[in-house]
Design a protein around this motif. Structure first.
Motif, PDB file in Angstrom:
ATOM      1  N   ALA A  46       0.824  -1.211   0.000  1.00  0.00           N
ATOM      2  CA  ALA A  46       0.000   0.000   0.000  1.00  0.00           C
ATOM      3  C   ALA A  46       0.858   1.262   0.000  1.00  0.00           C
ATOM      4  N   ALA A  47       1.949   1.252   0.774  1.00  0.00           N
ATOM      5  CA  ALA A  47       2.790   2.444   0.892  1.00  0.00           C
ATOM      6  C   ALA A  47       3.474   2.803  -0.418  1.00  0.00           C
ATOM      7  N   PHE A  48       3.858   1.795  -1.212  1.00  0.00           N
ATOM      8  CA  PHE A  48       4.628   2.050  -2.431  1.00  0.00           C
ATOM      9  C   PHE A  48       3.809   1.917  -3.717  1.00  0.00           C
ATOM     10  N   SER A  49       2.508   1.688  -3.596  1.00  0.00           N
ATOM     11  CA  SER A  49       1.695   1.493  -4.799  1.00  0.00           C
ATOM     12  C   SER A  49       1.657   2.725  -5.693  1.00  0.00           C
ATOM     13  N   LEU A  50       1.825   3.905  -5.092  1.00  0.00           N
ATOM     14  CA  LEU A  50       1.871   5.126  -5.899  1.00  0.00           C
ATOM     15  C   LEU A  50       3.051   5.100  -6.873  1.00  0.00           C
ATOM     16  N   LEU A 181       6.423   2.923   6.103  1.00  0.00           N
ATOM     17  CA  LEU A 181       6.420   4.359   5.802  1.00  0.00           C
ATOM     18  C   LEU A 181       7.794   4.972   6.013  1.00  0.00           C
ATOM     19  N   ALA A 182       8.530   4.509   7.057  1.00  0.00           N
ATOM     20  CA  ALA A 182       9.873   5.032   7.307  1.00  0.00           C
ATOM     21  C   ALA A 182      10.795   4.711   6.148  1.00  0.00           C
ATOM     22  N   VAL A 183      10.692   3.486   5.630  1.00  0.00           N
ATOM     23  CA  VAL A 183      11.489   3.107   4.458  1.00  0.00           C
ATOM     24  C   VAL A 183      11.131   3.994   3.275  1.00  0.00           C
ATOM     25  N   LEU A 184       9.841   4.284   3.120  1.00  0.00           N
ATOM     26  CA  LEU A 184       9.398   5.169   2.042  1.00  0.00           C
ATOM     27  C   LEU A 184       9.992   6.568   2.185  1.00  0.00           C
ATOM     28  N   ILE A 185       9.955   7.114   3.415  1.00  0.00           N
ATOM     29  CA  ILE A 185      10.491   8.458   3.664  1.00  0.00           C
ATOM     30  C   ILE A 185      11.990   8.498   3.364  1.00  0.00           C
ATOM     31  N   VAL A 186      12.719   7.478   3.825  1.00  0.00           N
ATOM     32  CA  VAL A 186      14.159   7.434   3.587  1.00  0.00           C
ATOM     33  C   VAL A 186      14.456   7.366   2.092  1.00  0.00           C
ATOM     34  N   LEU A 187      13.745   6.502   1.383  1.00  0.00           N
ATOM     35  CA  LEU A 187      13.981   6.366  -0.050  1.00  0.00           C
ATOM     36  C   LEU A 187      13.593   7.634  -0.812  1.00  0.00           C
ATOM     37  N   GLN A 188      12.575   8.341  -0.323  1.00  0.00           N
ATOM     38  CA  GLN A 188      12.212   9.617  -0.941  1.00  0.00           C
ATOM     39  C   GLN A 188      13.317  10.651  -0.789  1.00  0.00           C
ATOM     40  N   GLN A 189      14.111  10.518   0.286  1.00  0.00           N
ATOM     41  CA  GLN A 189      15.183  11.472   0.536  1.00  0.00           C
ATOM     42  C   GLN A 189      16.462  11.125  -0.232  1.00  0.00           C
ATOM     43  N   VAL A 190      16.751   9.831  -0.399  1.00  0.00           N
ATOM     44  CA  VAL A 190      18.033   9.439  -0.992  1.00  0.00           C
ATOM     45  C   VAL A 190      17.941   9.121  -2.485  1.00  0.00           C
ATOM     46  N   LEU A 191      16.725   8.888  -2.972  1.00  0.00           N
ATOM     47  CA  LEU A 191      16.542   8.607  -4.393  1.00  0.00           C
ATOM     48  C   LEU A 191      15.714   9.697  -5.055  1.00  0.00           C
ATOM     49  N   THR A 192      15.913   9.884  -6.327  1.00  0.00           N
ATOM     50  CA  THR A 192      15.085  10.837  -7.061  1.00  0.00           C
ATOM     51  C   THR A 192      13.724  10.193  -7.337  1.00  0.00           C
ATOM     52  N   THR A 193      12.756  11.018  -7.675  1.00  0.00           N
ATOM     53  CA  THR A 193      11.427  10.506  -8.001  1.00  0.00           C
ATOM     54  C   THR A 193      11.494   9.525  -9.167  1.00  0.00           C
ATOM     55  N   GLU A 194      12.334   9.843 -10.149  1.00  0.00           N
ATOM     56  CA  GLU A 194      12.484   8.967 -11.318  1.00  0.00           C
ATOM     57  C   GLU A 194      13.050   7.609 -10.919  1.00  0.00           C
ATOM     58  N   GLN A 195      14.015   7.609  -9.995  1.00  0.00           N
ATOM     59  CA  GLN A 195      14.599   6.348  -9.548  1.00  0.00           C
ATOM     60  C   GLN A 195      13.594   5.504  -8.769  1.00  0.00           C
ATOM     61  N   LEU A 196      12.754   6.169  -7.960  1.00  0.00           N
ATOM     62  CA  LEU A 196      11.730   5.441  -7.220  1.00  0.00           C
ATOM     63  C   LEU A 196      10.731   4.774  -8.155  1.00  0.00           C
ATOM     64  N   TYR A 197      10.324   5.498  -9.186  1.00  0.00           N
ATOM     65  CA  TYR A 197       9.381   4.930 -10.157  1.00  0.00           C
ATOM     66  C   TYR A 197      10.034   3.811 -10.981  1.00  0.00           C
ATOM     67  N   ALA A 198      11.322   3.958 -11.249  1.00  0.00           N
ATOM     68  CA  ALA A 198      12.010   3.005 -12.134  1.00  0.00           C
ATOM     69  C   ALA A 198      12.368   1.694 -11.428  1.00  0.00           C
ATOM     70  N   THR A 286       2.852  11.284   3.370  1.00  0.00           N
ATOM     71  CA  THR A 286       3.631  10.228   4.014  1.00  0.00           C
ATOM     72  C   THR A 286       4.015  10.616   5.442  1.00  0.00           C
ATOM     73  N   THR A 287       4.466  11.845   5.644  1.00  0.00           N
ATOM     74  CA  THR A 287       4.875  12.265   6.990  1.00  0.00           C
ATOM     75  C   THR A 287       3.676  12.383   7.925  1.00  0.00           C
ATOM     76  N   ILE A 288       2.531  12.815   7.414  1.00  0.00           N
ATOM     77  CA  ILE A 288       1.317  12.864   8.236  1.00  0.00           C
ATOM     78  C   ILE A 288       0.916  11.459   8.653  1.00  0.00           C
ATOM     79  N   SER A 289       0.943  10.530   7.716  1.00  0.00           N
ATOM     80  CA  SER A 289       0.595   9.142   8.022  1.00  0.00           C
ATOM     81  C   SER A 289       1.544   8.565   9.064  1.00  0.00           C
ATOM     82  N   ALA A 290       2.838   8.839   8.926  1.00  0.00           N
ATOM     83  CA  ALA A 290       3.829   8.317   9.866  1.00  0.00           C
ATOM     84  C   ALA A 290       3.615   8.880  11.264  1.00  0.00           C
ATOM     85  N   ALA A 291       3.378  10.189  11.371  1.00  0.00           N
ATOM     86  CA  ALA A 291       3.205  10.835  12.675  1.00  0.00           C
ATOM     87  C   ALA A 291       1.952  10.339  13.389  1.00  0.00           C
TER      88      ALA A 291
END
Length: 439
Positions: A46-50, A181-198, A286-291
């Protein structure tokens, strides 16, 4: 003859009299860690389906792709009743520990398949087929996990702290979602949007498969519960015995219906709702969901412990009344909120209400059934109900949105909670009428 003093403390069949608080907590911890890993793997989808929706389906608008992934999310729920049935039978016949080890192994395979599956552009329709197969395995795993885990935690706890200790099922369930969600937040910070989609979306599924192996190792050291080791061999089939408890079965269905729908609405679906309806960024949602989930997690043992003092029924009734009255106002107001804090407080208010269900639903169900069918009695009707109401929550919400009647979903959630409220008002308080013998 009582031979309790002749068995070593660490024995899987050691009776409860010989168990220390430390040994109980150790076993509960080992079981809970495995539960956390299972739910991490379940919620990563669910977290990464986007991000991975475009990889598994042909090009189209965002809502259509999300509908496809939500449909497969729902398909995974179709296997949960089968998992609840098979693992429930296995847990009641062979043992709680054996069933919990089998469920985490299935989850490992499901996550590994998703992590390694080629995309639609590479193998065409084979991509969504592999995704469906992986979710079916995970659904089988989670379906078996819930009933067995609820039974294990409830039987391992002492009578006076049963609500408190069993609440850790949802602590670990929510923590699994938080880690996703924490893994998602970390990956959003260290990877570009294109890399996440790819390719970046594959990382959390690989992590989940590895963690499942660790959980399997930890569960090898769990003790079996005294309730199971002391039970007498049944003279009839488990399903026939289960059918002798129609009232308890319907109680599980009724008390789960509104609670599971509210839970999935404010957790797994809420991240998409904030993006697709409210118009927030993926990062903010994502941050709202995590908090909110973190605070929600912390509430579980508090309310679970409270149920050991005041009873289970008053807390369930509080959820039913507040959920019926405030679901529509909360979701309607949230629709128009633009600020981070505004969305946070509204979702947090909703989750405080939902805690009246999540913190104690496991122990309530376990206390309804006798030992010989407890895992089956908890797991099967619960999984059926979650499949119908929880598994379809995202799809129904998105369907209402697609036809321009999003508020219809708000009333649908309200109606389901109201039905559960009727059950809460008419059922006995299981704290006073528990079928779990004192371990």
């Amino acid at each position: 003859m009582d031979n309790s003093n002749t068995l070593p403390l660490g024995s899987a069949a050691a009776p409860a009299q010989a168990r220390t608080t430390t040994s109980r907590i150790k076993s509960i911890f080992s079981g809970s860690v495995g539960n956390m890993v299972e739910w991490y793997d379940w919620y990563v989808y669910a977290a990464f389906s986007l991000y991975f929706a475009k990889a598994f389906f042909p090009k189209g608008d965002t809502t259509a792709q999300l509908l496809n992934t939500a449909a497969i999310f729902a398909v995974g729920f179709l296997m949960r009743p089968i998992g609840g049935w098979l693992m429930g039978l296995y847990a009641d016949r062979v043992g709680r520990k054996a069933a919990l080890m089998a469920s985490v192994l299935l989850m490992c395979f499901g996550s590994l398949i998703i992590a390694l599956s080629p995309g639609y552009e590479t193998i065409g329709v084979g991509a969504p087929i592999l995704l469906v197969f992986a979710r079916l395995l995970q659904g089988l795993s989670v379906g078996g996990e819930y009933g067995t885990s609820a039974t294990y935690l409830s039987e391992m706890a002492t009578k006076e702290r049963r609500g408190f200790f069993s609440s850790f099922q949802y602590v670990t369930l929510i923590s699994g979602q938080l880690i996703a969600l924490a893994v998602l937040i970390v990956l959003q910070q260290v990877l570009t949007t294109e890399q996440l989609y790819a390719w970046g979306w594959r990382i959390p599924f690989a992590i989940g498969a590895l963690c499942a192996v660790v959980a399997l190792y930890l569960r090898r050291g769990m003790e079996e519960t005294a309730s199971f080791t002391k039970k007498e061999k049944s003279k009839e089939s488990a399903m026939r015995t289960l059918m002798r408890h129609p009232k308890e079965l319907m109680t599980v269905v009724g008390l789960t219906m509104g609670g599971t729908l509210a839970f999935y609405t404010y957790t797994t679906y809420m991240q998409k709702y904030l993006v697709n309806t409210v118009g927030m960024s993926i990062s903010d949602s994502t941050t709202i969901s995590a908090a909110t989930l973190f605070l929600f997690m912390c509430l579980q043992p508090i309310i679970g412990g409270l149920s050991d003092k005041v009873g289970r029924r008053p807390i369930l009734i509080a959820f039913g009344v507040l959920g019926t009255l405030f679901t529509v106002p909360i979701l309607t107001t949230l629709h128009t909120i633009q600020s981070w804090w505004g969305a946070f407080f509204l979702i947090m208010a909703a989750l405080i209400i939902v805690s009246g269900y999540t913190s104690i639903n496991a122990v309530v169900k376990a206390e309804l059934f006798p030992t010989e069918i407890r895992a089956l009695g908890v797991g099967l009707p619960y999984a059926l109900t979650v499949s119908i109401f929880g598994g379809t929550a995202e799809y129904i919400a998105l369907w209402f949105k697609s036809i321009g009647m999003e508020t219809g979903y708000y009333w649908y959630v309200t109606a389901c909670i109201a039905v559960s409220l009727v059950v809460y008002l008419t059922m006995k308080d299981t704290r006073k009428h528990s079928r779990i013998t004192t371990d």
